[in-house]
Design a protein around this motif. Structure first.
Motif, PDB file in Angstrom:
ATOM      1  N   SER A   1       0.842  -1.202   0.000  1.00 55.68           N
ATOM      2  CA  SER A   1       0.000   0.000   0.000  1.00 55.68           C
ATOM      3  C   SER A   1       0.877   1.252   0.000  1.00 55.68           C
ATOM      4  O   SER A   1       0.608   2.215  -0.713  1.00 55.68           O
ATOM      5  CB  SER A   1      -0.926   0.003   1.213  1.00 55.68           C
ATOM      6  OG  SER A   1      -1.725  -1.146   1.226  1.00 55.68           O
TER       7      SER A   1
ATOM      8  N   ASN B   1       3.882   1.497  -1.122  1.00 55.02           N
ATOM      9  CA  ASN B   1       4.504   1.562  -2.444  1.00 55.02           C
ATOM     10  C   ASN B   1       3.557   2.183  -3.469  1.00 55.02           C
ATOM     11  O   ASN B   1       3.951   3.028  -4.280  1.00 55.02           O
ATOM     12  CB  ASN B   1       4.920   0.158  -2.886  1.00 55.02           C
ATOM     13  CG  ASN B   1       5.694   0.175  -4.185  1.00 55.02           C
ATOM     14  OD1 ASN B   1       6.745   0.786  -4.295  1.00 55.02           O
ATOM     15  ND2 ASN B   1       5.170  -0.493  -5.190  1.00 55.02           N
TER      16      ASN B   1
ATOM     17  N   ILE C   1       1.004   4.225  -2.915  1.00 50.76           N
ATOM     18  CA  ILE C   1       0.786   5.644  -2.626  1.00 50.76           C
ATOM     19  C   ILE C   1       2.021   6.448  -3.013  1.00 50.76           C
ATOM     20  O   ILE C   1       1.930   7.499  -3.646  1.00 50.76           O
ATOM     21  CB  ILE C   1       0.455   5.863  -1.126  1.00 50.76           C
ATOM     22  CG1 ILE C   1      -0.863   5.179  -0.774  1.00 50.76           C
ATOM     23  CG2 ILE C   1       0.392   7.345  -0.790  1.00 50.76           C
ATOM     24  CD1 ILE C   1      -1.153   5.133   0.712  1.00 50.76           C
TER      25      ILE C   1
ATOM     26  N   LYS D   1       0.349   5.770  -7.626  1.00 49.69           N
ATOM     27  CA  LYS D   1      -0.582   4.852  -8.273  1.00 49.69           C
ATOM     28  C   LYS D   1      -1.906   4.763  -7.513  1.00 49.69           C
ATOM     29  O   LYS D   1      -2.875   4.169  -8.005  1.00 49.69           O
ATOM     30  CB  LYS D   1       0.035   3.453  -8.352  1.00 49.69           C
ATOM     31  CG  LYS D   1       1.321   3.404  -9.131  1.00 49.69           C
ATOM     32  CD  LYS D   1       1.094   3.563 -10.595  1.00 49.69           C
ATOM     33  CE  LYS D   1       2.374   3.330 -11.371  1.00 49.69           C
ATOM     34  NZ  LYS D   1       2.175   3.486 -12.808  1.00 49.69           N
ATOM     35  N   PHE D   2      -1.941   5.297  -6.315  1.00 50.42           N
ATOM     36  CA  PHE D   2      -3.170   5.265  -5.510  1.00 50.42           C
ATOM     37  C   PHE D   2      -3.209   6.536  -4.678  1.00 50.42           C
ATOM     38  O   PHE D   2      -2.240   6.872  -4.005  1.00 50.42           O
ATOM     39  CB  PHE D   2      -3.184   4.032  -4.602  1.00 50.42           C
ATOM     40  CG  PHE D   2      -4.445   3.896  -3.788  1.00 50.42           C
ATOM     41  CD1 PHE D   2      -4.513   4.392  -2.503  1.00 50.42           C
ATOM     42  CD2 PHE D   2      -5.564   3.281  -4.323  1.00 50.42           C
ATOM     43  CE1 PHE D   2      -5.680   4.270  -1.748  1.00 50.42           C
ATOM     44  CE2 PHE D   2      -6.733   3.158  -3.582  1.00 50.42           C
ATOM     45  CZ  PHE D   2      -6.782   3.649  -2.296  1.00 50.42           C
ATOM     46  N   ASP D   3      -4.315   7.271  -4.775  1.00 50.97           N
ATOM     47  CA  ASP D   3      -4.477   8.478  -3.970  1.00 50.97           C
ATOM     48  C   ASP D   3      -5.131   8.109  -2.644  1.00 50.97           C
ATOM     49  O   ASP D   3      -6.238   7.563  -2.635  1.00 50.97           O
ATOM     50  CB  ASP D   3      -5.351   9.500  -4.705  1.00 50.97           C
ATOM     51  CG  ASP D   3      -4.658  10.056  -5.929  1.00 50.97           C
ATOM     52  OD1 ASP D   3      -5.357  10.501  -6.864  1.00 50.97           O
ATOM     53  OD2 ASP D   3      -3.409  10.048  -5.949  1.00 50.97           O
ATOM     54  N   PRO D   4      -4.475   8.384  -1.519  1.00 54.89           N
ATOM     55  CA  PRO D   4      -5.054   8.021  -0.226  1.00 54.89           C
ATOM     56  C   PRO D   4      -6.298   8.846   0.075  1.00 54.89           C
ATOM     57  O   PRO D   4      -6.489   9.930  -0.468  1.00 54.89           O
ATOM     58  CB  PRO D   4      -3.930   8.341   0.770  1.00 54.89           C
ATOM     59  CG  PRO D   4      -3.137   9.408   0.103  1.00 54.89           C
ATOM     60  CD  PRO D   4      -3.229   9.131  -1.367  1.00 54.89           C
ATOM     61  N   SER D   5      -7.140   8.299   0.935  1.00 47.56           N
ATOM     62  CA  SER D   5      -8.315   9.041   1.394  1.00 47.56           C
ATOM     63  C   SER D   5      -7.840  10.191   2.276  1.00 47.56           C
ATOM     64  O   SER D   5      -6.676  10.216   2.722  1.00 47.56           O
ATOM     65  CB  SER D   5      -9.242   8.126   2.190  1.00 47.56           C
ATOM     66  OG  SER D   5      -8.611   7.731   3.392  1.00 47.56           O
TER      67      SER D   5
ATOM     68  N   LEU E   1      -6.431   9.124   5.735  1.00 49.68           N
ATOM     69  CA  LEU E   1      -5.095   8.532   5.627  1.00 49.68           C
ATOM     70  C   LEU E   1      -4.066   9.597   5.264  1.00 49.68           C
ATOM     71  O   LEU E   1      -2.959   9.602   5.813  1.00 49.68           O
ATOM     72  CB  LEU E   1      -5.085   7.404   4.594  1.00 49.68           C
ATOM     73  CG  LEU E   1      -3.738   6.677   4.409  1.00 49.68           C
ATOM     74  CD1 LEU E   1      -3.236   6.111   5.738  1.00 49.68           C
ATOM     75  CD2 LEU E   1      -3.862   5.562   3.383  1.00 49.68           C
TER      76      LEU E   1
END
Lengths: 67, 140
Positions: A29, A31, A33, A37-41, A44
């Motif tokens: 996770s 990695n 962020i 590749k992934f936008d945290p809420s 978070l």
């Protein structure tokens, strides 16, 4: 969304696993962020910013503002 | 956190030998044991999926959500395609009916229905695996 996680982590000599343990998430996770590749809420993102003692805007940069 | 990571493997450790036993051994009352096993396996996987969807790690939870969406869609689509193929392809329905004929007292219709459910579940599981893996691969 761009972020400075890698730099902030390196400044503290933390591995991705160390950061993952602090945040209570998996290394994969962190990695995702870190590499954008992934936008945290929002919760978070705030937890991450609080962990580094910074404002959220100092950790994450909105692509629209920077471009 | 430690046991949580190993729950799927623990489930496989229990379910796979049970499945092998049901297939290989001549168990009295086999159809009912088969139904009980399938129901248990479905309940376990449903519980595991719900648990993962509520994972505090939102990245993992997002991957599971995507897998469920792809799995459900793909599984249902493949099942419908197979049913349509059974109608459209000559001989396919007869072939499947022949496989469904058993000597344990169950009617071919009941066995065929069970095969249909099993096939749909397997298609959904494959869809989940593809969706879940694809989600993580796209984020490398």
């Amino acid at each position: 969304m761009k972020n400075r996680l890698k730099v902030l982590r390196a400044e503290r000599d933390w591995t991705q696993a160390d950061l993952a343990r602090e945040l209570g998430v998996s290394r994969n996770s962190v990695n995702a962020i870190e590499n954008g590749k992934f936008d945290p809420s929002l919760p978070l993102a705030f937890r991450i910013a609080r962990l580094f003692g910074l404002a959220i805007e100092e950790v994450f940069q909105d692509d629209h503002v920077s471009s | 956190m430690g046991i949580d990571r190993h729950l799927p493997f623990l489930g496989l450790l229990i379910l796979l030998p049970l499945a092998a036993g049901l297939l290989v051994l001549d168990v009295p009352g086999e159809p009912m044991w088969g139904i009980a096993f399938t129901a248990g396996a479905l309940l376990y996987s449903g519980w595991l999926t719900a648990r993962r969807l509520r994972d505090p790690d939102e990245v993992k939870s997002a991957a599971v959500s995507f897998g469920v969406v792809v799995g459900s869609g793909l599984g249902a689509a493949v099942a419908v395609m197979v049913v349509v193929s059974m109608i459209a392809v000559p001989g396919l329905a007869d072939f499947i009916t022949q496989q469904a004929v058993t000597d344990n007292g169950l009617s071919p219709a009941n066995v065929g229905f069970a095969y249909g459910v099993l096939f749909t579940v397997v298609a959904m599981m494959l869809g989940f695996a593809i969706g879940h893996s694809g989600w993580w691969l796209s984020r490398r």
